[in-house]
Design a protein around this motif. Structure first.
Motif, PDB file in Angstrom:
ATOM      1  N   LEU A 102      -9.264   8.686  27.602  1.00  0.00           N
ATOM      2  CA  LEU A 102     -10.431   9.575  27.044  1.00  0.00           C
ATOM      3  C   LEU A 102     -11.053  10.771  26.744  1.00  0.00           C
ATOM      4  CD1 LEU A 102     -13.699   6.804  27.194  1.00  0.00           C
ATOM      5  CD2 LEU A 102     -12.122   7.212  25.203  1.00  0.00           C
TER       6      LEU A 102
ATOM      7  N   LEU B 153     -16.614   5.930  21.310  1.00  0.00           N
ATOM      8  CA  LEU B 153     -15.942   6.787  21.971  1.00  0.00           C
ATOM      9  C   LEU B 153     -14.706   6.902  21.507  1.00  0.00           C
ATOM     10  CD1 LEU B 153     -16.448   6.997  26.005  1.00  0.00           C
ATOM     11  CD2 LEU B 153     -17.346   8.691  23.763  1.00  0.00           C
TER      12      LEU B 153
ATOM     13  N   MET C  35     -20.913  11.635  27.752  1.00  0.00           N
ATOM     14  CA  MET C  35     -20.607  10.434  27.464  1.00  0.00           C
ATOM     15  C   MET C  35     -19.294   9.570  28.844  1.00  0.00           C
ATOM     16  SD  MET C  35     -21.856   9.072  25.140  1.00  0.00           S
ATOM     17  CE  MET C  35     -22.201  10.704  23.842  1.00  0.00           C
TER      18      MET C  35
ATOM     19  N   LEU D  24     -18.600  -2.385  28.517  1.00  0.00           N
ATOM     20  CA  LEU D  24     -17.134  -1.760  28.418  1.00  0.00           C
ATOM     21  C   LEU D  24     -16.542  -1.674  27.347  1.00  0.00           C
ATOM     22  CD1 LEU D  24     -16.262  -0.896  31.436  1.00  0.00           C
ATOM     23  CD2 LEU D  24     -14.776  -3.110  31.981  1.00  0.00           C
TER      24      LEU D  24
ATOM     25  N   ILE E 165     -17.916   0.383  25.214  1.00  0.00           N
ATOM     26  CA  ILE E 165     -18.430   2.311  24.995  1.00  0.00           C
ATOM     27  C   ILE E 165     -17.148   2.866  24.695  1.00  0.00           C
ATOM     28  CG2 ILE E 165     -19.220   3.456  26.398  1.00  0.00           C
ATOM     29  CD1 ILE E 165     -20.645   1.851  27.972  1.00  0.00           C
TER      30      ILE E 165
ATOM     31  N   LEU F 233     -26.895  -2.091  27.367  1.00  0.00           N
ATOM     32  CA  LEU F 233     -26.738  -2.897  29.353  1.00  0.00           C
ATOM     33  C   LEU F 233     -28.533  -2.835  30.050  1.00  0.00           C
ATOM     34  CD1 LEU F 233     -24.604  -0.286  30.409  1.00  0.00           C
ATOM     35  CD2 LEU F 233     -24.010  -2.315  30.473  1.00  0.00           C
TER      36      LEU F 233
ATOM     37  N   VAL G  16     -21.191   3.108  34.053  1.00  0.00           N
ATOM     38  CA  VAL G  16     -20.600   1.896  33.339  1.00  0.00           C
ATOM     39  C   VAL G  16     -19.832   1.233  34.113  1.00  0.00           C
ATOM     40  CG1 VAL G  16     -20.010   0.419  31.491  1.00  0.00           C
ATOM     41  CG2 VAL G  16     -21.863   2.321  31.503  1.00  0.00           C
TER      42      VAL G  16
ATOM     43  N   LEU H   8     -21.896   9.054  31.292  1.00  0.00           N
ATOM     44  CA  LEU H   8     -22.175   7.636  30.896  1.00  0.00           C
ATOM     45  C   LEU H   8     -21.283   6.826  30.926  1.00  0.00           C
ATOM     46  CD1 LEU H   8     -24.834   7.836  28.198  1.00  0.00           C
ATOM     47  CD2 LEU H   8     -23.941   5.710  29.312  1.00  0.00           C
ATOM     48  N   PHE H   9     -20.231   6.611  31.428  1.00  0.00           N
ATOM     49  CA  PHE H   9     -19.447   5.743  30.722  1.00  0.00           C
ATOM     50  C   PHE H   9     -18.756   5.683  32.612  1.00  0.00           C
ATOM     51  CE2 PHE H   9     -14.227   3.594  29.599  1.00  0.00           C
ATOM     52  CZ  PHE H   9     -15.198   2.847  29.572  1.00  0.00           C
TER      53      PHE H   9
ATOM     54  N   THR I 204     -10.039  -0.124  34.447  1.00  0.00           N
ATOM     55  CA  THR I 204     -10.985   1.229  33.790  1.00  0.00           C
ATOM     56  C   THR I 204     -10.999   2.935  33.847  1.00  0.00           C
ATOM     57  OG1 THR I 204     -11.935   0.772  35.732  1.00  0.00           O
ATOM     58  CG2 THR I 204     -12.852  -0.022  33.806  1.00  0.00           C
TER      59      THR I 204
ATOM     60  N   ALA J 180     -20.313   0.265  37.348  1.00  0.00           N
ATOM     61  CA  ALA J 180     -21.029  -1.057  37.536  1.00  0.00           C
ATOM     62  C   ALA J 180     -20.489  -2.419  37.684  1.00  0.00           C
ATOM     63  CB  ALA J 180     -22.595  -0.834  36.360  1.00  0.00           C
ATOM     64  N   ALA J 181     -19.605  -1.895  36.639  1.00  0.00           N
ATOM     65  CA  ALA J 181     -18.954  -3.442  36.215  1.00  0.00           C
ATOM     66  C   ALA J 181     -17.748  -3.495  37.642  1.00  0.00           C
ATOM     67  CB  ALA J 181     -17.742  -2.893  34.869  1.00  0.00           C
TER      68      ALA J 181
ATOM     69  N   ILE K  36     -21.077  17.315  24.427  1.00  0.00           N
ATOM     70  CA  ILE K  36     -21.243  16.213  24.620  1.00  0.00           C
ATOM     71  C   ILE K  36     -20.064  15.064  25.034  1.00  0.00           C
ATOM     72  CG2 ILE K  36     -20.871  14.144  22.357  1.00  0.00           C
ATOM     73  CD1 ILE K  36     -22.549  16.436  20.697  1.00  0.00           C
TER      74      ILE K  36
ATOM     75  N   ILE L 191     -22.673  -6.092  31.020  1.00  0.00           N
ATOM     76  CA  ILE L 191     -21.807  -5.172  31.465  1.00  0.00           C
ATOM     77  C   ILE L 191     -20.177  -4.665  31.196  1.00  0.00           C
ATOM     78  CG2 ILE L 191     -20.757  -4.272  33.786  1.00  0.00           C
ATOM     79  CD1 ILE L 191     -23.496  -4.360  35.077  1.00  0.00           C
TER      80      ILE L 191
END
Lengths: 112, 547
Positions: free
Chosen positions: A32, B177, A87, B170, B173, B158, A94, A90-91, A25, A97-98, A83, B166
């Protein structure tokens, strides 16, 4: 200047795409971001590259468009940066959390 | 001067949810009464606003095609500033959004709104993004509203948390993007070639683009289209959709049914505006791609529907079938087909949203994985009585009629998804077929292919739904009666009744979609109205000075 910018965009985009396809990740996030830089530079270039030309008129002045840089792509880039930044943040949430839920930073949520 | 009080209607669908959502952030999640009532009031106001726009935009105008309301943001005239434009198509999409939002929100009030933090604000922001995307007349502004919508959807996918959601987020998103990056590249290429971002202005300038630069323009348009096609889920850009949609909670998935239609809407609008019949050398650019891509999407969705072992995935693949049908219809591009497609869009969006809501109710009383087990047992011929566990529920009491009502609703959504009479799915498919056949003299092979695929996809939906229905409803019921509250049945019934209404009043609705198709297929009026919209005079000249 065009060559340097083109190479820069190409390197950013290439590295970004490569990282995007990686299984971790963190690599995806960096990918990105790099892709975002490439896109921002590209938008900037679409307003044509000019050196030492102001983008806005002086007060009370009537200007010839030829003597000025295009201000619109600069405004677009600013918006896109904001933006993109939001983003990414925000990602990132996540992703954290993952990581907490699955115990791995693999994008599929499990080691293969 | 008479547009002064009216054009405010074109900005309220963006302002209302933004202000209400921001206001609700100030309250703690424990103060549910305040949050629920403010959200509900906002959603109802949005619905009223959308219906008002629908009435205003569908009356008046030349040839009865209706009026175009233009709101100049910051009072800058059209190509220089950003405009919000409400016409028949946008008003129709706004109404559909508001109806779905109302149904999903009421459904969520039974239990799902408590499943995660700040549900109300995110839900309203999603509506803001959707409404903005339907209203804007500027490509970069469209990007901004897309991002608002997507940011809210990341939060909502979520909602309810859990590992499955989640993990789905993953994947969902980053794909969006990357699609946004493509969006920006496409927009900036179009700007680089034409020097404008205003859609109406762009449509005018595209005719005069220098032949040497036309290739760059078409490349930009194609990259832009890829970004929308990811959202609209055209094959092969759609592998993310069934997983993400089936992982989301029921009310969220029902709202997502319209999110994939945003991509369809933008493609429909831009394809006809920029590459319509009278748009010079680039006319019809991309139509074959949409047509064959749409056909592939229907085929992929159909196989997925047949292969799905659980109901949420079945619903996810139904979204793909619906998207594929619409994309192929836009690819065909003739006026009657577009009209049929708009009717199909309304019908299928309502049907899929209903199904997503219904699934959650039906599955509530069942042990996890019961579907997979049932289908695999059928497949492997295992004859074994499995005792299904009863899951404890906190809310609601078992209604004696629950299963009967759920079963009836299930039959209703089966008829809608498979396109059988007497519900609106049948009318939608019939009108598409009739439009594709035309006068019957020369029907191209691709139209035959579309007709064949549509028929097969309907049959596949019927088989899959019947199979699921048998394993769900024709089993001993006493053990696993789902606890369903009336407040959850009302939205499902309401959406089904809407579809029934679309059938009963099929004539007026078809006349409306006909006029809409005529209007977007000949966008000259739209372009003139947008570019000629006069700025509001300065305050002191407007004659409404304070006493």
């Amino acid at each position: 200047m065009e060559t340097i910018l083109a190479i820069g965009i190409g390197v950013f985009a290439g590295a970004g795409v490569w990282l995007l396809l990686r299984p971790r990740t963190f690599q995806v996030i960096i990918g990105l971001s790099l892709l975002g830089y490439a896109v921002n530079l590209f938008i900037f270039a679409m307003g044509r590259l000019r050196v030492s030309a102001p983008p806005i008129l002086e007060k009370g002045m009537v200007g010839d468009p030829v003597a000025f840089d295009d201000p619109l792509p600069q405004a677009l880039v600013l918006t896109a940066i904001v933006i993109g930044f939001a983003m990414t943040a925000l990602f990132l949430v996540v992703v954290m959390a993952a990581r907490g839920r699955t115990g791995t930073d693999h994008v599929d949520g499990r080691e293969d | 001067m008479n547009r002064l009080p009216l054009d405010i209607l074109a900005i309220l669908p963006v302002l209302l949810p933004l202000l209400a959502g921001a206001l609700l952030l100030l309250f703690e999640d424990r103060r549910r009464v305040v949050k629920v009532s403010v959200s509900l009031a906002t959603i109802l106001a949005l619905l009223a606003n959308a219906i008002a726009l629908l009435v205003i935009c569908s009356t008046g105008g030349e040839n009865g095609t209706g009026r175009v309301l233009v709101h100049l943001l910051g009072n800058w005239p059209a190509p220089a500033g950003i405009v919000l434009v409400a016409d028949r198509l946008s008003a129709l999409m706004l109404t559909l959004t508001a109806l779905l939002a109302l149904a999903s929100f009421v459904f969520a009030l039974a239990r799902w709104h408590k499943a995660g933090p700040r549900f109300y604000s995110i839900f309203l922001f999603l509506q803001m993004g959707l409404n903005g995307a339907f209203l804007t007349g500027d490509l970069f502004n469209l990007f901004v509203f897309f991002e608002v919508m997507l940011a809210a959807s990341y939060g909502l996918v979520l909602h309810g948390s859990g590992t499955a959601r989640i993990k789905a987020g993953l994947h969902y998103i980053p794909i969006n993007l990357v699609a946004s990056s493509l969006f920006l590249i496409g927009v900036s290429l179009l700007y680089g070639v034409t020097g404008t971002l205003n859609m109406a202005d762009l449509a005018g300038r595209i005719r005069g683009v220098h032949p040497e630069e036309r290739m760059l323009l078409e490349a930009g348009a194609a990259i832009l289209a890829v970004a929308f096609l990811v959202k609209a889920a055209m094959w092969p850009l759609n592998f993310w959709l069934p997983t993400a949609y089936s992982a989301a909670t029921a009310p969220v998935a029902a709202m997502f049914a319209i999110m994939s239609k945003v991509g369809i809407y933008v493609i429909l609008r831009l394809d006809l505006l920029l590459f319509g019949h009278d748009s010079g050398p680039s006319a019809g650019f991309g139509s074959p791609w949409l047509l064959y891509g749409g056909l592939a999407t229907i085929a992929f969705g159909t196989i997925g529907v047949l292969a799905s072992q659980s109901m949420p995935r079945l619903a996810g693949y139904s979204v793909l079938v619906s998207s594929g049908t619409l994309l192929a219809a836009i690819g065909v591009g003739s006026e009657p087909v577009i009209s049929g497609a708009i009717y199909y869009l309304l019908s299928s969006t309502l049907a899929i949203a209903t199904f997503f809501l219904l699934i959650e109710l039906v599955e509530r009383g069942r042990a996890a994985g019961a579907d997979v087990l049932a289908v695999s047992m059928e497949f492997f011929g295992v004859e074994e009585d499995t005792e299904e566990k009863q899951v404890e529920e906190e809310v609601g009491i078992p209604l004696p009629l629950t299963m009967a009502v759920l079963g009836a609703a299930f039959v209703g959504s089966t008829l809608l998804l498979a396109g059988l009479p007497p519900l609106s799915g049948f009318v939608a498919k019939l009108s598409l077929f009739a439009a594709l056949m035309g006068d019957g003299a020369t029907v191209p092979g691709s139209s035959w292919a579309l007709i064949a695929l549509l028929t097969i996809s309907g049959l596949a939906a019927l088989i899959a739904m019947a199979r699921t229905g048998i394993t769900t409803f024709w089993v001993p019921m006493e053990a696993n009666l789902p606890n369903v509250r009336a407040v959850e049945l009302v939205p499902v019934a309401g959406l089904l009744l809407l579809c029934l209404g679309m059938t009963v009043f099929g004539g007026p609705v078809m006349r409306f979609t006909d006029a809409t198709a005529r209007m977007i297929a000949t966008p000259t009026a739209y372009m003139q109205d947008v570019l000629a919209a006069p700025p509001v005079p300065a305050y002191k000249q407007s004659g409404s000075a304070k006493p």
